[in-house]
Design an enzyme around this catalytic site. Structure first.
Site, PDB file in Angstrom:
ATOM      1  N   VAL A  10      18.230   8.562  69.442  1.00  0.00           N
ATOM      2  CA  VAL A  10      18.050   8.406  67.997  1.00  0.00           C
ATOM      3  C   VAL A  10      17.626   6.962  67.755  1.00  0.00           C
ATOM      4  CG1 VAL A  10      19.640  10.240  67.268  1.00  0.00           C
ATOM      5  CG2 VAL A  10      20.514   7.923  67.663  1.00  0.00           C
ATOM      6  N   SER A  11      17.036   6.724  66.584  1.00  0.00           N
ATOM      7  CA  SER A  11      16.483   5.397  66.303  1.00  0.00           C
ATOM      8  C   SER A  11      17.469   4.419  65.673  1.00  0.00           C
ATOM      9  CB  SER A  11      15.270   5.532  65.387  1.00  0.00           C
ATOM     10  OG  SER A  11      14.276   6.276  66.035  1.00  0.00           O
TER      11      SER A  11
END
Length: 191
Positions: A10-11
């Site tokens: 995930v970012s």
């Protein structure tokens, strides 16, 4: 002995990889916790510059293993980086599976073709976003909007007051709890 690993990314910290785990398990890839590799890092960062991914490749994956990602963009957004990463893994005898592609096995000829098409489209979309952003910035400039960080008028006022009081730049920085560079930026500004 072939093993399966799932790489989830995930970012940002406020996102979670739990949905990626659920999706992998729903598709038959239930792996123990030590083979579910989770990372918080931008997709714009090259795969081999990500600490958890590097650790996975260098210390865990072995010839005959399978690496599963739920979407190809979990490996990255840069077409060349994604293809280089997959080719490197394949050269080590590691099968790469992306659950979002019509041909999941990226090691097959069909998988390679699909991979090239999808990563080319992802690269194209990334370029289009950059173009739209640039067009928006140009429009804002044309409309006379000031871009960038707002002026720190309050800081300028405080610096000017202390300067007028005879304080040196380093003493002003100390008093305001800022760096000398910040003070220098505001030293000769007119409020």
């Amino acid at each position: 002995m072939s093993r399966t690993f799932v790489y989830a990314r995930v970012s940002t910290e406020d996102q979670t990889t739990s949905n990626q785990r659920i999706e992998a398990e729903a598709r038959g890839y239930k792996v123990p916790d030590n083979r579910f590799i989770s990372e918080v890092v931008s997709g714009g960062v090259a795969a081999m510059a990500r600490p958890e991914f590097v650790s996975l490749v260098n210390h865990k994956l072995e010839t005959g293993d399978t690496l599963v990602v739920t979407k190809i963009d979990r490996l990255g957004r840069d077409n060349i980086d994604v293809q280089t990463t997959i080719k490197s893994l394949m050269a080590q005898g590691i099968k790469v599976v992306s659950l979002d592609l019509p041909s999941n096995d990226l090691s097959s000829a069909e998988g390679q073709l699909v991979l090239q098409m999808f990563t080319a489209f992802a690269e194209f979309e990334k370029s289009r976003i950059a173009e739209r952003t640039q067009a928006g910035l140009e429009r804002a400039k044309a409309e006379g909007k000031k871009l960038g960080r707002p002026e720190a008028v309050e800081t300028t006022k405080k610096v000017q007051e202390l300067k007028a009081g005879g304080f040196s730049q380093s003493k002003v920085a100390e008093r305001l709890g800022v760096t000398v560079i910040t003070v220098k930026r505001h030293w000769n500004k007119i409020v």
